[in-house]
Motif scaffolding. Sequence first.
Motif, PDB file in Angstrom:
ATOM      1  N   LYS A  17       0.379  -0.971  -0.025  1.00  0.00           N
ATOM      2  CA  LYS A  17       0.147  -0.004  -0.144  1.00  0.00           C
ATOM      3  C   LYS A  17       0.527   1.295   0.013  1.00  0.00           C
ATOM      4  N   LEU A  18       1.933   1.538   0.857  1.00  0.00           N
ATOM      5  CA  LEU A  18       3.218   2.157   1.005  1.00  0.00           C
ATOM      6  C   LEU A  18       3.326   2.638  -0.471  1.00  0.00           C
ATOM      7  N   LEU A  19       4.230   1.151  -1.139  1.00  0.00           N
ATOM      8  CA  LEU A  19       4.813   1.513  -2.461  1.00  0.00           C
ATOM      9  C   LEU A  19       4.044   1.938  -3.377  1.00  0.00           C
ATOM     10  N   PHE A  20       2.529   1.418  -3.163  1.00  0.00           N
ATOM     11  CA  PHE A  20       1.471   2.115  -4.441  1.00  0.00           C
ATOM     12  C   PHE A  20       1.314   3.215  -4.192  1.00  0.00           C
ATOM     13  N   ARG A  21       1.946   3.793  -3.440  1.00  0.00           N
ATOM     14  CA  ARG A  21       1.576   5.110  -3.180  1.00  0.00           C
ATOM     15  C   ARG A  21       2.280   6.228  -4.574  1.00  0.00           C
ATOM     16  N   ILE A  22       3.084   5.548  -4.642  1.00  0.00           N
ATOM     17  CA  ILE A  22       4.922   5.935  -5.655  1.00  0.00           C
ATOM     18  C   ILE A  22       4.277   6.705  -6.472  1.00  0.00           C
ATOM     19  N   GLU A  23       3.149   5.820  -7.536  1.00  0.00           N
ATOM     20  CA  GLU A  23       2.310   6.032  -8.465  1.00  0.00           C
ATOM     21  C   GLU A  23       1.737   7.444  -8.967  1.00  0.00           C
ATOM     22  N   PHE A  24       1.453   8.443  -7.202  1.00  0.00           N
ATOM     23  CA  PHE A  24       0.402   8.747  -7.533  1.00  0.00           C
ATOM     24  C   PHE A  24       1.137  10.199  -6.934  1.00  0.00           C
ATOM     25  N   ASN A  25       2.167   9.886  -6.459  1.00  0.00           N
ATOM     26  CA  ASN A  25       3.187  11.555  -6.235  1.00  0.00           C
ATOM     27  C   ASN A  25       4.520  11.582  -6.709  1.00  0.00           C
ATOM     28  N   VAL A  86      -1.946  -1.619  -9.972  1.00  0.00           N
ATOM     29  CA  VAL A  86      -1.369  -2.244  -8.957  1.00  0.00           C
ATOM     30  C   VAL A  86      -0.920  -3.538  -8.702  1.00  0.00           C
ATOM     31  N   GLU A  87      -0.426  -4.309  -9.932  1.00  0.00           N
ATOM     32  CA  GLU A  87      -0.055  -5.188 -10.712  1.00  0.00           C
ATOM     33  C   GLU A  87       1.772  -4.720 -11.120  1.00  0.00           C
ATOM     34  N   LEU A  88       1.314  -3.622 -11.112  1.00  0.00           N
ATOM     35  CA  LEU A  88       2.953  -2.935 -11.018  1.00  0.00           C
ATOM     36  C   LEU A  88       3.746  -2.809  -9.081  1.00  0.00           C
ATOM     37  N   THR A  89       3.082  -2.483  -8.700  1.00  0.00           N
ATOM     38  CA  THR A  89       3.916  -2.455  -7.477  1.00  0.00           C
ATOM     39  C   THR A  89       3.718  -4.102  -6.851  1.00  0.00           C
ATOM     40  N   ILE A  90       2.679  -4.697  -6.910  1.00  0.00           N
ATOM     41  CA  ILE A  90       3.102  -5.899  -6.398  1.00  0.00           C
ATOM     42  C   ILE A  90       4.368  -7.030  -6.979  1.00  0.00           C
ATOM     43  N   LYS A 119      -6.435  -9.897  -4.018  1.00  0.00           N
ATOM     44  CA  LYS A 119      -7.380  -8.755  -2.916  1.00  0.00           C
ATOM     45  C   LYS A 119      -7.102  -8.120  -3.863  1.00  0.00           C
ATOM     46  N   PHE A 120      -6.307  -6.797  -4.272  1.00  0.00           N
ATOM     47  CA  PHE A 120      -5.975  -5.796  -4.734  1.00  0.00           C
ATOM     48  C   PHE A 120      -6.306  -6.057  -6.153  1.00  0.00           C
ATOM     49  N   GLY A 121      -5.953  -6.808  -7.084  1.00  0.00           N
ATOM     50  CA  GLY A 121      -6.130  -6.716  -8.562  1.00  0.00           C
ATOM     51  C   GLY A 121      -7.578  -6.850  -9.156  1.00  0.00           C
ATOM     52  N   ASP A 123      -9.612  -9.290 -12.144  1.00  0.00           N
ATOM     53  CA  ASP A 123      -9.764 -10.194 -12.554  1.00  0.00           C
ATOM     54  C   ASP A 123      -8.423 -11.076 -14.285  1.00  0.00           C
ATOM     55  N   GLY A 124      -7.297 -12.007 -13.742  1.00  0.00           N
ATOM     56  CA  GLY A 124      -6.733 -12.387 -14.003  1.00  0.00           C
ATOM     57  C   GLY A 124      -5.289 -11.831 -13.785  1.00  0.00           C
ATOM     58  N   SER A 125      -5.507 -10.559 -12.588  1.00  0.00           N
ATOM     59  CA  SER A 125      -4.436 -10.451 -12.390  1.00  0.00           C
ATOM     60  C   SER A 125      -3.777 -11.321 -11.517  1.00  0.00           C
ATOM     61  N   SER A 126      -3.572 -12.132 -10.805  1.00  0.00           N
ATOM     62  CA  SER A 126      -3.503 -13.523 -10.196  1.00  0.00           C
ATOM     63  C   SER A 126      -2.729 -14.560 -11.155  1.00  0.00           C
TER      64      SER A 126
END
Length: 137
Positions: A17-25, A86-90, A119-121, A123-126
């Motif tokens: 969740k913290l790493l995901f924030r770099i995509e928006f800041n 989401v996928e990139l962050t994972i 959980k966060f992606g 359909d098909g993300s996994s």
Amino acid sequence: MSGRELSRRELRERIFKLLFRIEFNKPEDMEEQKELFFSDEENCAEGNDADYIRGKYDNIIGKLPQIDEWINEKAECWTTARMGKVELTILRLAIYEIRFDEAVPASVAINEAVELAKKFGQDGSSSFINGVLSQFA
């Protein structure tokens, strides 16, 4: 906060969740974003858990150019620019664990990444995550 220690899965989810924030800041705003992140009741962590999350986040950020280069090399027909955030962050988190975190076996990193994708992606993300990470194991 109850004072209980977080499980490895809970720690990994908070790092995601913290790493995901770099995509928006902007990079220069991330120190403030870290403080905002931990002030949110849903993300709060104390003591060793907070130190672990901050430390792993900082380590991943330090390796991000290398990790993104590897993703661009190994993800056939995909680039980091085309992937969902989401996928990139994972992928970034899992590849860091596979390549740099000796405390996390590759199979665990992949399994946990697939669980995050479920959980966060979308359909098909996994399946996508599993396919890309199989190139790194």
